[in-house]
Design an enzyme around this catalytic site. Structure first.
Site, PDB file in Angstrom:
ATOM      1  N   ASP A 193      23.257 -14.063 -28.124  1.00 22.55           N
ATOM      2  CA  ASP A 193      24.845 -14.521 -27.553  1.00 22.55           C
ATOM      3  C   ASP A 193      26.044 -14.480 -28.018  1.00 22.55           C
ATOM      4  O   ASP A 193      27.281 -13.766 -27.528  1.00 22.55           O
ATOM      5  CB  ASP A 193      24.109 -15.517 -26.750  1.00 22.55           C
ATOM      6  CG  ASP A 193      23.591 -16.266 -26.321  1.00 22.55           C
ATOM      7  OD1 ASP A 193      22.776 -15.102 -25.952  1.00 22.55           O
ATOM      8  OD2 ASP A 193      22.946 -16.574 -25.019  1.00 22.55           O
ATOM      9  N   TYR A 199      27.147 -11.151 -28.580  1.00 22.09           N
ATOM     10  CA  TYR A 199      27.345 -10.830 -27.431  1.00 22.09           C
ATOM     11  C   TYR A 199      29.473 -11.223 -27.327  1.00 22.09           C
ATOM     12  O   TYR A 199      30.161 -10.746 -27.233  1.00 22.09           O
ATOM     13  CB  TYR A 199      26.776 -10.915 -26.055  1.00 22.09           C
ATOM     14  CG  TYR A 199      27.302 -10.691 -24.961  1.00 22.09           C
ATOM     15  CD1 TYR A 199      26.843  -8.995 -24.831  1.00 22.09           C
ATOM     16  CD2 TYR A 199      28.376 -11.044 -24.112  1.00 22.09           C
ATOM     17  CE1 TYR A 199      27.337  -8.979 -23.633  1.00 22.09           C
ATOM     18  CE2 TYR A 199      28.883 -10.900 -23.019  1.00 22.09           C
ATOM     19  CZ  TYR A 199      28.236  -9.642 -22.383  1.00 22.09           C
ATOM     20  OH  TYR A 199      28.641  -9.289 -21.319  1.00 22.09           O
ATOM     21  N   GLU A 248      26.969 -34.235 -19.829  1.00 23.42           N
ATOM     22  CA  GLU A 248      25.573 -33.955 -19.144  1.00 23.42           C
ATOM     23  C   GLU A 248      25.269 -32.741 -21.092  1.00 23.42           C
ATOM     24  O   GLU A 248      26.151 -31.851 -21.667  1.00 23.42           O
ATOM     25  CB  GLU A 248      25.485 -33.081 -18.665  1.00 23.42           C
ATOM     26  CG  GLU A 248      26.492 -34.082 -16.812  1.00 23.42           C
ATOM     27  CD  GLU A 248      26.176 -33.302 -15.498  1.00 23.42           C
ATOM     28  OE1 GLU A 248      25.812 -31.884 -15.550  1.00 23.42           O
ATOM     29  OE2 GLU A 248      26.817 -33.902 -14.777  1.00 23.42           O
ATOM     30  N   LYS A 300      23.934 -29.281 -21.955  1.00 22.78           N
ATOM     31  CA  LYS A 300      23.926 -28.128 -21.636  1.00 22.78           C
ATOM     32  C   LYS A 300      23.029 -27.365 -21.352  1.00 22.78           C
ATOM     33  O   LYS A 300      22.668 -26.668 -22.810  1.00 22.78           O
ATOM     34  CB  LYS A 300      25.303 -26.958 -22.418  1.00 22.78           C
ATOM     35  CG  LYS A 300      25.785 -26.516 -21.129  1.00 22.78           C
ATOM     36  CD  LYS A 300      27.053 -25.099 -21.953  1.00 22.78           C
ATOM     37  CE  LYS A 300      27.197 -23.940 -21.176  1.00 22.78           C
ATOM     38  NZ  LYS A 300      26.325 -22.753 -21.214  1.00 22.78           N
ATOM     39  N   CYS A 356      -3.139 -20.688 -60.655  1.00 25.67           N
ATOM     40  CA  CYS A 356      -2.344 -19.764 -60.060  1.00 25.67           C
ATOM     41  C   CYS A 356      -1.303 -20.785 -60.681  1.00 25.67           C
ATOM     42  O   CYS A 356      -1.264 -22.012 -59.916  1.00 25.67           O
ATOM     43  CB  CYS A 356      -1.948 -19.151 -58.881  1.00 25.67           C
ATOM     44  SG  CYS A 356      -0.535 -19.243 -57.984  1.00 25.67           S
TER      45      CYS A 356
HETATM   46  S1  IVH Z   1      27.986 -26.966 -13.954  1.00 27.60           S
HETATM   47  C1  IVH Z   1      31.174 -25.111 -11.135  1.00 27.60           C
HETATM   48  N1  IVH Z   1      26.291 -28.332 -15.583  1.00 27.60           N
HETATM   49  O1  IVH Z   1      26.218 -23.173 -17.744  1.00 27.60           O
HETATM   50  C2  IVH Z   1      30.461 -25.764 -12.146  1.00 27.60           C
HETATM   51  N2  IVH Z   1      26.054 -26.252 -15.761  1.00 27.60           N
HETATM   52  O2  IVH Z   1      29.230 -22.185 -16.786  1.00 27.60           O
HETATM   53  C3  IVH Z   1      28.600 -25.544 -12.788  1.00 27.60           C
HETATM   54  N3  IVH Z   1      24.677 -25.343 -17.503  1.00 27.60           N
HETATM   55  O3  IVH Z   1      24.958 -21.110 -16.414  1.00 27.60           O
HETATM   56  C4  IVH Z   1      28.384 -25.672 -13.964  1.00 27.60           C
HETATM   57  N4  IVH Z   1      23.910 -27.153 -18.273  1.00 27.60           N
HETATM   58  O4  IVH Z   1      23.734 -22.837 -14.958  1.00 27.60           O
HETATM   59  C5  IVH Z   1      26.563 -27.121 -15.187  1.00 27.60           C
HETATM   60  N5  IVH Z   1      24.961 -29.779 -17.299  1.00 27.60           N
HETATM   61  C6  IVH Z   1      24.916 -28.322 -16.707  1.00 27.60           C
HETATM   62  C7  IVH Z   1      24.634 -27.522 -17.181  1.00 27.60           C
HETATM   63  C8  IVH Z   1      25.279 -26.453 -16.495  1.00 27.60           C
HETATM   64  C9  IVH Z   1      23.925 -25.667 -18.361  1.00 27.60           C
HETATM   65  C10 IVH Z   1      24.724 -24.336 -17.584  1.00 27.60           C
HETATM   66  C11 IVH Z   1      25.224 -22.653 -15.695  1.00 27.60           C
HETATM   67  C12 IVH Z   1      25.656 -22.499 -16.347  1.00 27.60           C
HETATM   68  C13 IVH Z   1      26.633 -22.053 -17.130  1.00 27.60           C
HETATM   69  C14 IVH Z   1      28.182 -23.039 -16.662  1.00 27.60           C
END
Ligand code: IVH
Length: 694
Positions: free
Chosen positions: A41, A44, A127, A129, A455
């Site tokens: 990633d 990318y 939170e 991610k 060895c």
């Molecule tokens: S909130 C409008 N909370 O991260 C806000 N996203 O672009 C919506 N993700 O692919 C997202 N953990 O799937 C939110 N605790 C979390 C998250 C989370 C992972 C992912 C989500 C999206 C990307 C955000």
């Protein structure tokens, strides 16, 4: 002659933009459609930012189909398209992995809300991610009616059949749930489930099954499972879920729920049966966001699943509405990334390392690369078959992954970047250290050096094993010093350690008199040990700490163990036929007995005990499976305690499992336990059993 037009794009830039778009399209297709990316990633993102920078310089060259102009993936023709009732947005990403990522976000929000410096701290929710894939779960009148991927944000794919196989996702909601409820969250695969899946895949490949492959990371494995056309196969790929938000919900005017804050809403989702991470926290102001970023960063390696950062959200839903959106991103949330867990680098060499038991491991020496928060220069290739399967060659550009406490590994090679004249890796048939024959036994994956203690690599490892903290503990005796001592011929066997004199040590290069004396003191101290530590330190194959403890408790004295028959040994709780044979073989060798006698003669000593009465152990005959993070006990610690009490620890739940011990963030193993009706314990209940309670 014409004057050059200074404002025309440089031909190189235009060409590079075309190339970058082409590259990004290709990689996006591999990522979103095939679930089989070939670049990390981070790579990318780098290409994407490069294109964005060029487009910013030449806006007239932006094409509508440029990857920068659309969000997310494509919809696979195989799945029915689902138009999202509320678009699934992305969030702004703060790639600055310093604390300033959190501070910038807080400052921006305060500016947007026209708050002065004197105004009190804002309340946020922080939170993890989760590194999986976004999912929209639609419930109507309490029943799960549809699950859809994010797709391009407007239209996703209907993957309801596959999502129904995820035990953690409720199929029905309690009566107080509104008539329409869309819960959004992340579908992911736990690291242990991922490792087990790849292990099964490797076995399938070894058994010659066609079309099977291993997965490069848990996220790709999860994406592959969700978009698997055959739900039966999807069901065999253990997935988990965390809720983090909402889509369409019955409006309050129509009798829908009323929440003041995001946190309150998450509590309700939890009450309705959705998994909500126990790591979700309320944070006041930038200071607590920074503290959260740092504390989750410290926990990251020990979690059971991959996260690639944290997410900050304004807690008040009224303020969220006030802040609103810019283009396709909410202003009230931001993702703050951690250092990437996968990076590109090049292979400088492939070395073969010799372990304590003679096992030969091919190790890729890498151009130093910062991955998963540390600089990595070595990555394991596991064994000959793995190295061949991935076809890693010197000079190759490779993806390196370092996640959790797993040692860094090369996950794949970028074939397009292969240079000319590279050679396929072959395992040497001789030990690279001592030249003895290296052999691979029938049915084994590893080659082993047959040189034994002849060895020097095995000798060095044997000494380090004996001196380690969990064995007799010789403080300060590390690999550098052992290398020096063995290479100079000063130490050949374990007892030589205790024959070291001050002069021999002090004469070593870079050894101060003070350090030499410290080493002698540490050696002296290590002589007072315990029988389990001593036994473990001998490095008998298959005798780990738990077995050493069980042997010591059962026999009480070293001589009793040395003279025990295989049958006697089998009476020990933790010992099976392979272990019994290995112990017997070790003590049958005259030179091993000689080493023990000499160690004792050098003054190594421990209190000997009486053989334990053959009272049944509290957990004998019981099989345990551990899942999730326990409040105080580490995974290895819990395992050792269970084994020392006569129990067995297995990796997966089956009908034979007696108990599943579950901590927070427990995954599919807990689901499986419930499905099979296996009793589930928490840490306290386990401790009670260890103490002999019911
Ligand atoms: S909130 C409008 N909370 O991260 C806000 N996203 O672009 C919506 N993700 O692919 C997202 N953990 O799937 C939110 N605790 C979390 C998250 C989370 C992972 C992912 C989500 C999206 C990307 C955000």
């Amino acid at each position: 002659m014409t004057t050059p037009d200074l404002f025309a794009p440089e031909p190189d830039d235009a060409g590079e933009m075309v190339q970058l778009r082409q590259l990004l399209h290709e990689h996006a297709h591999r990522y979103y459609v095939l679930d089989a990316p070939t670049i990390p990633d981070a790579e990318y993102d780098r290409l994407f930012r490069q294109l964005q920078a060029l487009e910013a310089r030449h806006p007239e060259l932006i094409t509508p189909d440029s990857p920068t102009q659309r969000v997310g993936g494509k919809v696979l023709a195989q799945f029915a398209p689902v138009r999202h009732a509320v678009p699934m947005l992305s969030i702004r990403t703060e790639t600055d992995t310093e604390a300033s990522g959190a501070e910038n976000f807080d400052a921006r929000i305060r500016r947007e809300l026209s708050l002065t410096d004197a105004a009190p701290a804002l309340e946020y929710v922080a939170e993890p991610k989760f590194d999986g894939l976004a999912m929209n779960l639609r419930y109507e009148h309490g029943a799960l009616v549809q699950a859809a991927t994010r797709g391009d944000g407007e239209v996703g794919e209907d993957v309801t059949q596959n999502i129904r196989t995820i035990g953690q996702i409720p199929l029905r909601l309690p009566a107080d749930a509104p008539p329409v409820l869309e819960v959004r969250g992340e579908v992911y695969m736990r690291r242990d489930d991922f490792e087990a899946l790849n292990e099964r895949q490797r076995q399938r490949i070894a058994a010659g099954e066609r079309g099977e492959h291993t997965f490069v990371n848990p996220r790709n494995a999860a994406a592959g499972a969700v978009r698997q056309l055959d739900p039966a196969i999807a069901a065999q790929r253990p997935l988990s879920f965390f809720a983090y938000g909402l889509g369409e919900v019955t409006a309050p005017e129509a009798g829908g729920p009323v929440w003041q804050t995001h946190f309150e809403m998450m509590q309700t989702l939890k009450n309705w049966g959705f998994p909500v991470s126990s790591l979700v926290r309320i944070a006041q102001g930038a200071v607590e966001l920074v503290a959260y970023y740092e504390s989750i960063g410290a926990l990251r390696d020990g979690l059971g699943f991959d996260i690639d950062g944290v997410v900050y959200k304004v807690n008040s839903l009224a303020l969220q509405r006030q802040l609103g959106f810019v283009t396709r991103e909410p202003r009230w949330a931001v993702a703050h990334k951690f250092p990437a867990q996968e990076m590109l680098t090049t292979v400088l060499a492939i070395d073969v390392q010799v372990g304590r038991t003679g096992k030969l491991t091919p190790v890729a020496k890498l151009a130093p690369v910062f991955v998963g928060g540390v600089t990595v220069t070595n990555a394991t290739l596991h064994n000959e078959d793995e190295a061949r399967r991935k076809d890693v060659r010197v000079g190759d550009t490779v993806v390196v992954r370092r996640a959790g406490d797993v040692i860094p590994e090369v996950v794949s090679v970028l074939p397009d970047k292969r240079v000319d004249d590279t050679a396929i890796f072959t395992m040497p048939r001789q030990c690279p250290v001592c030249g003895s024959a290296a052999v691979r036994e029938e049915g084994e994956a590893d080659y082993r050096c047959t040189g034994g203690l002849f060895c020097s690599a095995q000798r060095k490892q044997a000494i380090l094993h004996f001196a380690q903290r969990r064995a007799v503990e010789v403080e300060g005796l590390g690999d550098k010093l052992v290398d020096q001592l063995v290479d100079a011929g000063i130490i050949n066997t374990l007892p030589d350690l205790y024959r070291l004199g001050f002069t021999a040590l002090a004469n070593l290069p870079r050894m101060a008199d003070k350090s030499a004396q410290n080493m002698l003191d540490a050696l002296e101290k290590s002589k007072q040990t315990s029988l389990p530590r001593f036994l473990f330190g001998l490095g008998i194959r298959h005798v780990g700490e738990a077995t050493a403890k069980a042997l010591a408790r059962h026999f009480g004295k070293l001589d009793a163990i040395m003279d025990a028959s295989e049958e006697d040994l089998l009476a020990v709780a933790d010992v099976g036929p392979i272990v019994a044979k290995s112990i017997r073989t070790f003590f049958d060798q005259a030179h091993n007995r000689e080493v023990l006698e000499q160690l004792r003669a050098c003054g190594v000593t421990w209190p000997e005990g009486e053989p334990a009465p053959v009272a049944p152990q509290p957990l004998s005959g019981q099989t345990f499976v551990l899942t999730g993070t326990l409040p105080t006990l580490g995974r290895e610690q819990a395992k050792a305690l269970i084994e020392a009490a006569g129990g067995k620890v297995a990796g997966s739940v089956s009908k034979k499992t007696s108990f599943v011990v579950a901590g927070t963030e427990a995954g599919s193993k807990l689901d499986k336990a419930r499905e099979l009706g296996v009793a589930v314990l928490d840490e306290d209940q386990l401790k009670e059993m260890l103490d002999g309670g019911a």
